[in-house]
Structure formats: structure tokens, C-alpha cells
Design a protein around this motif. Structure first.
Motif, PDB file in Angstrom:
ATOM      1  N   GLU A 209       3.965   1.191   9.399  1.00 56.82           N
ATOM      2  CA  GLU A 209       3.648   1.807   8.109  1.00 56.82           C
ATOM      3  C   GLU A 209       3.004   0.798   7.158  1.00 56.82           C
ATOM      4  O   GLU A 209       2.078   1.139   6.419  1.00 56.82           O
ATOM      5  CB  GLU A 209       4.906   2.398   7.471  1.00 56.82           C
ATOM      6  CG  GLU A 209       5.481   3.583   8.222  1.00 56.82           C
ATOM      7  CD  GLU A 209       6.342   3.220   9.434  1.00 56.82           C
ATOM      8  OE1 GLU A 209       6.620   2.010   9.674  1.00 56.82           O
ATOM      9  OE2 GLU A 209       6.733   4.152  10.168  1.00 56.82           O
ATOM     10  N   ARG A 210       3.464  -0.436   7.185  1.00 55.29           N
ATOM     11  CA  ARG A 210       2.888  -1.474   6.318  1.00 55.29           C
ATOM     12  C   ARG A 210       1.442  -1.778   6.697  1.00 55.29           C
ATOM     13  O   ARG A 210       0.582  -1.946   5.816  1.00 55.29           O
ATOM     14  CB  ARG A 210       3.752  -2.732   6.355  1.00 55.29           C
ATOM     15  CG  ARG A 210       5.077  -2.533   5.632  1.00 55.29           C
ATOM     16  CD  ARG A 210       6.081  -3.632   5.888  1.00 55.29           C
ATOM     17  NE  ARG A 210       5.629  -4.944   5.478  1.00 55.29           N
ATOM     18  CZ  ARG A 210       6.282  -6.063   5.794  1.00 55.29           C
ATOM     19  NH1 ARG A 210       7.403  -6.024   6.501  1.00 55.29           N
ATOM     20  NH2 ARG A 210       5.810  -7.230   5.380  1.00 55.29           N
ATOM     21  N   ILE A 211       1.148  -1.847   7.984  1.00 56.46           N
ATOM     22  CA  ILE A 211      -0.232  -2.078   8.431  1.00 56.46           C
ATOM     23  C   ILE A 211      -1.104  -0.887   8.057  1.00 56.46           C
ATOM     24  O   ILE A 211      -2.200  -1.049   7.506  1.00 56.46           O
ATOM     25  CB  ILE A 211      -0.286  -2.359   9.945  1.00 56.46           C
ATOM     26  CG1 ILE A 211       0.357  -3.716  10.253  1.00 56.46           C
ATOM     27  CG2 ILE A 211      -1.729  -2.295  10.459  1.00 56.46           C
ATOM     28  CD1 ILE A 211       0.529  -4.007  11.732  1.00 56.46           C
ATOM     29  N   GLU A 212      -0.631   0.312   8.341  1.00 57.61           N
ATOM     30  CA  GLU A 212      -1.419   1.509   8.032  1.00 57.61           C
ATOM     31  C   GLU A 212      -1.678   1.626   6.533  1.00 57.61           C
ATOM     32  O   GLU A 212      -2.809   1.911   6.118  1.00 57.61           O
ATOM     33  CB  GLU A 212      -0.723   2.746   8.585  1.00 57.61           C
ATOM     34  CG  GLU A 212      -0.744   2.794  10.106  1.00 57.61           C
ATOM     35  CD  GLU A 212       0.063   3.939  10.699  1.00 57.61           C
ATOM     36  OE1 GLU A 212       0.531   4.821   9.950  1.00 57.61           O
ATOM     37  OE2 GLU A 212       0.228   3.946  11.936  1.00 57.61           O
ATOM     38  N   ALA A 213      -0.656   1.393   5.715  1.00 57.86           N
ATOM     39  CA  ALA A 213      -0.820   1.491   4.259  1.00 57.86           C
ATOM     40  C   ALA A 213      -1.778   0.417   3.747  1.00 57.86           C
ATOM     41  O   ALA A 213      -2.622   0.689   2.876  1.00 57.86           O
ATOM     42  CB  ALA A 213       0.536   1.379   3.564  1.00 57.86           C
ATOM     43  N   GLY A 214      -1.671  -0.783   4.268  1.00 57.04           N
ATOM     44  CA  GLY A 214      -2.563  -1.858   3.839  1.00 57.04           C
ATOM     45  C   GLY A 214      -4.009  -1.578   4.191  1.00 57.04           C
ATOM     46  O   GLY A 214      -4.917  -1.816   3.385  1.00 57.04           O
ATOM     47  N   CYS A 215      -4.243  -1.052   5.370  1.00 56.61           N
ATOM     48  CA  CYS A 215      -5.612  -0.715   5.775  1.00 56.61           C
ATOM     49  C   CYS A 215      -6.148   0.462   4.974  1.00 56.61           C
ATOM     50  O   CYS A 215      -7.331   0.479   4.601  1.00 56.61           O
ATOM     51  CB  CYS A 215      -5.660  -0.415   7.274  1.00 56.61           C
ATOM     52  SG  CYS A 215      -5.443  -1.889   8.294  1.00 56.61           S
ATOM     53  N   GLN A 216      -5.293   1.418   4.683  1.00 55.72           N
ATOM     54  CA  GLN A 216      -5.707   2.561   3.863  1.00 55.72           C
ATOM     55  C   GLN A 216      -6.060   2.107   2.448  1.00 55.72           C
ATOM     56  O   GLN A 216      -7.060   2.554   1.879  1.00 55.72           O
ATOM     57  CB  GLN A 216      -4.619   3.620   3.832  1.00 55.72           C
ATOM     58  CG  GLN A 216      -5.024   4.872   3.087  1.00 55.72           C
ATOM     59  CD  GLN A 216      -3.944   5.948   3.131  1.00 55.72           C
ATOM     60  OE1 GLN A 216      -2.799   5.692   3.462  1.00 55.72           O
ATOM     61  NE2 GLN A 216      -4.333   7.157   2.790  1.00 55.72           N
ATOM     62  N   ALA A 217      -5.264   1.218   1.886  1.00 56.15           N
ATOM     63  CA  ALA A 217      -5.526   0.721   0.529  1.00 56.15           C
ATOM     64  C   ALA A 217      -6.874   0.008   0.444  1.00 56.15           C
ATOM     65  O   ALA A 217      -7.537   0.046  -0.593  1.00 56.15           O
ATOM     66  CB  ALA A 217      -4.400  -0.206   0.077  1.00 56.15           C
ATOM     67  N   LEU A 218      -7.286  -0.637   1.533  1.00 61.06           N
ATOM     68  CA  LEU A 218      -8.574  -1.339   1.574  1.00 61.06           C
ATOM     69  C   LEU A 218      -9.701  -0.461   2.106  1.00 61.06           C
ATOM     70  O   LEU A 218     -10.831  -0.916   2.223  1.00 61.06           O
ATOM     71  CB  LEU A 218      -8.451  -2.598   2.437  1.00 61.06           C
ATOM     72  CG  LEU A 218      -7.529  -3.696   1.909  1.00 61.06           C
ATOM     73  CD1 LEU A 218      -7.345  -4.783   2.954  1.00 61.06           C
ATOM     74  CD2 LEU A 218      -8.075  -4.263   0.607  1.00 61.06           C
ATOM     75  N   ASP A 219      -9.367   0.785   2.444  1.00 64.94           N
ATOM     76  CA  ASP A 219     -10.336   1.733   2.988  1.00 64.94           C
ATOM     77  C   ASP A 219     -11.048   1.172   4.222  1.00 64.94           C
ATOM     78  O   ASP A 219     -12.269   1.280   4.359  1.00 64.94           O
ATOM     79  CB  ASP A 219     -11.350   2.148   1.915  1.00 64.94           C
ATOM     80  CG  ASP A 219     -12.100   3.418   2.288  1.00 64.94           C
ATOM     81  OD1 ASP A 219     -11.525   4.254   3.014  1.00 64.94           O
ATOM     82  OD2 ASP A 219     -13.274   3.544   1.878  1.00 64.94           O
TER      83      ASP A 219
END
Length: 147
Positions: A17-27
Motif C-alpha cells: 500500500e505504501r508503494i502504491e500510494a507513493g507512486c500514485q501521489a507522483l502520478d
């Protein structure tokens, strides 16, 4: 290009979840895939094929059904992250890392420093070793955007 990132390994923490959220935040242009992370569902993947008297055969059936998903998704991945937690031995993650190495698919290991020694061969085949999911996000940012 949308990069397909296979997330392998430990299922007892929020690293995915942390990896997915971080990548989503950076688009970032990434799509995540991985194994079934519901432990009970994974253990029961072959139960519909018939009851078994011995635990070995139940595990054998379920592992083969799970392997249909795992093999297909690993083979279609552009890069993978293989997470090893300190609490449990993730033999499946080590197997995935070996398969990724054999395929020539780049992978990043993710684990704490206290298990460097038992993972030395796995880390030697990896393209990077990260200790935090946020470091993986930065690697993915760099490889997908060149910055």
C-alpha cells in the motif's frame, strides 16, 4: 509506457500500500500486480478440486493453482519488488526472485539490514536493495521518468 510492477513477498505489513500510494501521489506510469495476498484464500486455492487426506497434497494442489497466476504475472512484469520480512521466512518470495533472475526481469529487494546475510545471493541478483517502501517509490520514479 505503463510499467507493470509485480509485488512479491511478505503479506503481514502495509509495504504494498505504501508503494502504491507513493507512486500514485507522483502520478507514475505504473500498474501493480501480484499474488493473492489473502493467506486463507491462497491456502484454499485448490480445495475445489477435491479433499485431500494429507496436508502435503492440499498444499501441492493449491500451490499449482496459485502458480498459474504467479507465473503469468511474473512473466508479464517489467520490474518486480521482492519483499522479505524479518518475522517469517518467505520461501515463496525467494522462489519468485530466482524465477525473475532466470527470466532476466529486473527486481528490487526490500528488506531490513538484519537479514542481509541470509539473502546475500538474492540481493546479488537484484538490481537494487531498498529498506523502505519509499525508497522503492524513488527507484520507480527514476526508472519511469529519468529523474
Amino acid at each position: 509506457m505503463i510499467w507493470t510492477v509485480y509485488l512479491s513477498g511478505e503479506i503481514h505489513s502495509d509495504w504494498r500500500e505504501r508503494i502504491e500510494a507513493g507512486c500514485q501521489a507522483l502520478d507514475l506510469p505504473v500498474a501493480f500486480v501480484g499474488p493473492v495476498t489473502d493467506h486463507d484464500a491462497s491456502d484454499a486455492a485448490g480445495d475445489h478440486l477435491g479433499a485431500e487426506d494429507k496436508p502435503f497434497w492440499r498444499d501441492n494442489k493449491s500451490s499449482k493453482v496459485n502458480a498459474i497466476r504467479t507465473k503469468t504475472l511474473i512473466e508479464s512484469a517489467d520490474v518486480a519488488v521482492v519483499r522479505f520480512g524479518s518475522q517469517y521466512k518467505q520461501w515463496n518470495a525467494a522462489f519468485d526472485a530466482g524465477y525473475l533472475a532466470a527470466l532476466g526481469t529486473p527486481f528490487i529487494t526490500l528488506h531490513d539490514a538484519d537479514i542481509i546475510h541470509p539473502l546475500k545471493e538474492v540481493d546479488a541478483a537484484a538490481m537494487a536493495w531498498a529498506q523502505q517502501p519509499e525508497q522503492v517509490v524513488e527507484i520507480l520514479r527514476y526508472v519511469t521518468q529519468g529523474k
